[in-house]
Design a protein around this motif. Structure first.
Motif, PDB file in Angstrom:
ATOM      1  N   THR A   7       4.688 -10.900  14.736  1.00 54.54           N
ATOM      2  CA  THR A   7       5.402 -10.789  16.010  1.00 54.54           C
ATOM      3  C   THR A   7       4.979 -11.903  16.956  1.00 54.54           C
ATOM      4  N   ASN A   8       3.685 -12.176  17.000  1.00 54.12           N
ATOM      5  CA  ASN A   8       3.181 -13.254  17.853  1.00 54.12           C
ATOM      6  C   ASN A   8       3.686 -14.618  17.400  1.00 54.12           C
ATOM      7  N   ALA A   9       4.063 -14.702  16.118  1.00 53.88           N
ATOM      8  CA  ALA A   9       4.604 -15.962  15.596  1.00 53.88           C
ATOM      9  C   ALA A   9       6.094 -16.106  15.883  1.00 53.88           C
ATOM     10  N   GLY A  10       6.669 -15.103  16.560  1.00 52.80           N
ATOM     11  CA  GLY A  10       8.068 -15.204  16.957  1.00 52.80           C
ATOM     12  C   GLY A  10       9.050 -14.459  16.088  1.00 52.80           C
ATOM     13  N   ALA A  11       8.559 -13.657  15.143  1.00 55.53           N
ATOM     14  CA  ALA A  11       9.448 -12.924  14.240  1.00 55.53           C
ATOM     15  C   ALA A  11       9.699 -11.515  14.754  1.00 55.53           C
ATOM     16  N   HIS A  12      10.876 -11.002  14.430  1.00 58.87           N
ATOM     17  CA  HIS A  12      11.198  -9.606  14.733  1.00 58.87           C
ATOM     18  C   HIS A  12      10.877  -8.785  13.486  1.00 58.87           C
ATOM     19  N   ILE A  13       9.895  -7.923  13.591  1.00 63.83           N
ATOM     20  CA  ILE A  13       9.368  -7.211  12.433  1.00 63.83           C
ATOM     21  C   ILE A  13       9.696  -5.726  12.539  1.00 63.83           C
ATOM     22  N   THR A  14      10.246  -5.183  11.459  1.00 61.30           N
ATOM     23  CA  THR A  14      10.389  -3.738  11.312  1.00 61.30           C
ATOM     24  C   THR A  14       9.570  -3.328  10.102  1.00 61.30           C
ATOM     25  N   LEU A  15       8.513  -2.584  10.349  1.00 62.43           N
ATOM     26  CA  LEU A  15       7.648  -2.109   9.263  1.00 62.43           C
ATOM     27  C   LEU A  15       7.782  -0.596   9.194  1.00 62.43           C
ATOM     28  N   THR A  16       8.245  -0.099   8.070  1.00 66.50           N
ATOM     29  CA  THR A  16       8.510   1.324   7.955  1.00 66.50           C
ATOM     30  C   THR A  16       8.095   1.850   6.595  1.00 66.50           C
ATOM     31  N   ALA A  17       7.775   3.130   6.548  1.00 60.18           N
ATOM     32  CA  ALA A  17       7.451   3.781   5.284  1.00 60.18           C
ATOM     33  C   ALA A  17       8.752   4.163   4.585  1.00 60.18           C
ATOM     34  N   CYS A  18       8.873   3.820   3.337  1.00 57.30           N
ATOM     35  CA  CYS A  18      10.076   4.157   2.569  1.00 57.30           C
ATOM     36  C   CYS A  18       9.723   4.203   1.096  1.00 57.30           C
ATOM     37  N   ASP A  19      10.114   5.268   0.430  1.00 60.67           N
ATOM     38  CA  ASP A  19       9.955   5.364  -1.021  1.00 60.67           C
ATOM     39  C   ASP A  19      11.219   4.793  -1.644  1.00 60.67           C
ATOM     40  N   THR A  20      11.165   3.535  -2.036  1.00 54.64           N
ATOM     41  CA  THR A  20      12.359   2.867  -2.553  1.00 54.64           C
ATOM     42  C   THR A  20      12.771   3.384  -3.928  1.00 54.64           C
ATOM     43  N   THR A  21      11.934   4.221  -4.549  1.00 55.15           N
ATOM     44  CA  THR A  21      12.352   4.864  -5.792  1.00 55.15           C
ATOM     45  C   THR A  21      13.314   6.010  -5.505  1.00 55.15           C
ATOM     46  N   ASN A  22      13.428   6.385  -4.234  1.00 56.82           N
ATOM     47  CA  ASN A  22      14.344   7.442  -3.809  1.00 56.82           C
ATOM     48  C   ASN A  22      15.599   6.792  -3.242  1.00 56.82           C
ATOM     49  N   PRO A  23      16.753   6.933  -3.903  1.00 59.97           N
ATOM     50  CA  PRO A  23      17.966   6.228  -3.455  1.00 59.97           C
ATOM     51  C   PRO A  23      18.411   6.635  -2.056  1.00 59.97           C
ATOM     52  N   GLN A  24      18.200   7.901  -1.669  1.00 63.58           N
ATOM     53  CA  GLN A  24      18.609   8.335  -0.332  1.00 63.58           C
ATOM     54  C   GLN A  24      17.778   7.659   0.749  1.00 63.58           C
ATOM     55  N   GLN A  25      16.457   7.575   0.508  1.00 64.76           N
ATOM     56  CA  GLN A  25      15.607   6.916   1.493  1.00 64.76           C
ATOM     57  C   GLN A  25      15.959   5.435   1.625  1.00 64.76           C
ATOM     58  N   LEU A  26      16.230   4.801   0.503  1.00 66.07           N
ATOM     59  CA  LEU A  26      16.581   3.378   0.550  1.00 66.07           C
ATOM     60  C   LEU A  26      17.912   3.171   1.272  1.00 66.07           C
ATOM     61  N   GLN A  27      18.876   4.036   1.007  1.00 67.94           N
ATOM     62  CA  GLN A  27      20.174   3.920   1.671  1.00 67.94           C
ATOM     63  C   GLN A  27      20.035   4.052   3.186  1.00 67.94           C
ATOM     64  N   THR A  28      19.222   5.009   3.617  1.00 69.84           N
ATOM     65  CA  THR A  28      18.980   5.187   5.048  1.00 69.84           C
ATOM     66  C   THR A  28      18.334   3.944   5.647  1.00 69.84           C
ATOM     67  N   LEU A  29      17.386   3.382   4.925  1.00 74.96           N
ATOM     68  CA  LEU A  29      16.705   2.174   5.400  1.00 74.96           C
ATOM     69  C   LEU A  29      17.695   1.034   5.606  1.00 74.96           C
ATOM     70  N   LEU A  30      18.591   0.822   4.658  1.00 78.20           N
ATOM     71  CA  LEU A  30      19.514  -0.308   4.720  1.00 78.20           C
ATOM     72  C   LEU A  30      20.564  -0.145   5.819  1.00 78.20           C
ATOM     73  N   THR A  31      20.907   1.099   6.157  1.00 81.74           N
ATOM     74  CA  THR A  31      21.932   1.307   7.187  1.00 81.74           C
ATOM     75  C   THR A  31      21.438   0.925   8.581  1.00 81.74           C
ATOM     76  N   HIS A  32      20.132   0.773   8.751  1.00 79.86           N
ATOM     77  CA  HIS A  32      19.585   0.437  10.054  1.00 79.86           C
ATOM     78  C   HIS A  32      19.441  -1.072  10.276  1.00 79.86           C
ATOM     79  N   ILE A  33      19.880  -1.871   9.304  1.00 80.16           N
ATOM     80  CA  ILE A  33      19.816  -3.329   9.474  1.00 80.16           C
ATOM     81  C   ILE A  33      20.889  -3.763  10.472  1.00 80.16           C
ATOM     82  N   HIS A  34      20.516  -4.561  11.453  1.00 77.19           N
ATOM     83  CA  HIS A  34      21.435  -4.984  12.515  1.00 77.19           C
ATOM     84  C   HIS A  34      22.530  -5.878  11.917  1.00 77.19           C
TER      85      HIS A  34
END
Length: 364
Positions: free
Chosen positions: A54-81
Motif C-alpha cells: 500500500t505504501n508503494a502505491g498499490a491498491h491491495i485487497t487481501l482476503t481469506a478464500c478457499d479457492t477449492t470451493n467454487p462458491q467462495q471463489l465465485q463470490t471473490l471474483l464478483t467483488h472485482i471493480h
C-alpha cells in the motif's frame, strides 16, 4: 502485464505468493492486487505485506478464500471493480504431505491434490468470462522428473501442466511453471532436512536464489509456451548420471550422449564384485563389503568421510528415513547387481548386519 487490470494471486501469504506480489508492485508497476489465501489477513506476515504494498502505491485487497470451493471463489471474483477487471491470475497455492507411494493415505492425497487441482480447475472455469492476458500456474519439477516420497505432489503438479496445455489448445492464456526448489527456507522447503537438500544436489538440481527465480519468472512472461521448467541444473552432475545410465530420460539431450547401456550391466557388476570377493579371505571379504556399505551410507547422508559411519549403530540412529533407505537400496542394487528389497536397511538395521546379509547373497 496489464497495469490497469487486477492481478489475482492465490497462496498470496505464502513464501512464493508474497514474493511475487512484491515483485508485481515494485518491478512491474501493478497497482491493483487481489491477494487470497486460506487464512488471509490472519496469516503470519499478512499485515506487513499489505502495508508495504500500500505504501508503494498499490491498491491491495487481501482476503481469506478457499479457492477449492467454487462458491467462495465465485463470490471473490464478483467483488472485482469493473474499472480494473481481472487480467492476471497467478496460482501459487500448494502444500506438501510426503510419504512413499505404498504408504500414501487418502488424507495425504486430498491434502496435496486439492489446493493444486481443485483450485486450478475452479480458476479455469470461473475466469472464462474475464479479459485475462495471463493465467500462470506454479507447478513443480517433481511432476517432470519425479521426486522421492512425493508421488502425490508430482501428480498434483502434472495436472497443472496438463491444464495449461488444455487452455493453450483452446486459445486461452496459460503457462505452467515447473519450478525447482528455491533457497528460501520459510515456505514449503522449510520441511526439507539437510539430507533432503543433499539428495537434491546429487540429482543435479540446485536451489534457485530469490534473484534467479524472479529473473526466470520475468523471462517466462516473454514466451508463449504453455509449459516451462525454470530449473538450475548442474551439467557436470547430469553428465555423470548419463555416464552411469541414471539420468532421467527428459534430460538426456542436455548431455553428451553416453555409450548405449549394456543389457548385462547388473550381471557384469555382480560378476566383478563376486570375483573380487572370491580372491579374499572371509575376514577380508567382510571388511571389503562393510567398507563399501559405509561409503554408500556416508554418501546418502551427505558425509564426506565413511569412517563417521559406526558399523554397529543402526541406520535410524545415523539419521536414515524411508527415502534414505530407498536411495541406499538403489545404490547397492547398482553396485552389487542384486535385486534387494525396499525394506533392506530395516530388515538388517546396522551396517554390520547388512554386510552379513549381502555376503550370503553374493557368496552363497
Amino acid at each position: 502485464l496489464d497495469r490497469s487490470g487486477t492481478a489475482l494471486i492465490t497462496g498470496a501469504t505464502g513464501m512464493l505468493g508474497s514474493l511475487i506480489a512484491r515483485h508485481l508492485v515494485h518491478h512491474h508497476g501493478i497497482r491493483h492486487l487481489l491477494l487470497t489465501s486460506r487464512r488471509g489477513p490472519n496469516a503470519p506476515g499478512a499485515t506487513e505485506l499489505t502495508t508495504e504494498l500500500t505504501n508503494a502505491g498499490a491498491h491491495i485487497t487481501l482476503t481469506a478464500c478457499d479457492t477449492t470451493n467454487p462458491q467462495q471463489l465465485q463470490t471473490l471474483l464478483t467483488h472485482i471493480h469493473p474499472d480494473h477487471p481481472l487480467t492476471t491470475v497467478i496460482h501459487t497455492a500448494g502444500t506438501l504431505d510426503d510419504a512413499l507411494t505404498t504408504n500414501l493415505t487418502p488424507h495425504q492425497l486430498h491434502t496435496v491434490l486439492q489446493p493444486k487441482i481443485d483450485a486450478a480447475t475452479n480458476l479455469h472455469h470461473q475466469t472464462r468470462n474475464h479479459p485475462l492476458t495471463h493465467f500462470i500456474l506454479f507447478s513443480s519439477a517433481a511432476g517432470l522428473l519425479g521426486a522421492a516420497g512425493q508421488a502425490n505432489y508430482a501428480a498434483a503438479n502434472t495436472y497443472l501442466d496438463a491444464l495449461a496445455h488444455h487452455r493453450h489448445t483452446h486459445g486461452l492464456p496459460a503457462t505452467s511453471l515447473a519450478w525447482g526448489a528455491w533457497t528460501d527456507t520459510n515456505g514449503m522447503t522449510a520441511q526439507l532436512t539437510d539430507i533432503d537438500r543433499t539428495r537434491m544436489t546429487r540429482a543435479g538440481v540446485h536451489p534457485l536464489t530469490e534473484h534467479e527465480g524472479l529473473t526466470l519468472f520475468d523471462t517466462t512472461l516473454t514466451l508463449h509456451t504453455p509449459h516451462l521448467a525454470p530449473l538450475r541444473l548442474n551439467p557436470q552432475t547430469l553428465q555423470t548420471q548419463a555416464n552411469n545410465h541414471t539420468l532421467p530420460h527428459l534430460l538426456h539431450n542436455l548431455t553428451r550422449t553416453p555409450l548405449p547401456r549394456a543389457t548385462t550391466t547388473h550381471t557384469t557388476t555382480n560378476n566383478n564384485l563376486t570375483h573380487t570377493l572370491t580372491t579374499l579371505t572371509p575376514t577380508d571379504q567382510h571388511r571389503t563389503l562393510l567398507d563399501l556399505i559405509r561409503t554408500h551410507t556416508a554418501t546418502v547422508l551427505g558425509h564426506t568421510d565413511p569412517h563417521t559411519i559406526d558399523p554397529k549403530r543402526t541406520f535410524r540412529e545415523h539419521g536414515f528415513d524411508s527415502l534414505a533407505a530407498i536411495e541406499l537400496r538403489n545404490t547397492l542394487n547398482t553396485t552389487t547387481g542384486l535385486h534387494l528389497t525396499a525394506t533392506l536397511v530395516f530388515d538388517h538395521p546396522t551396517p554390520e548386519d547388512l554386510t552379513t546379509h549381502l555376503l550370503t547373497q553374493l557368496m552363497p
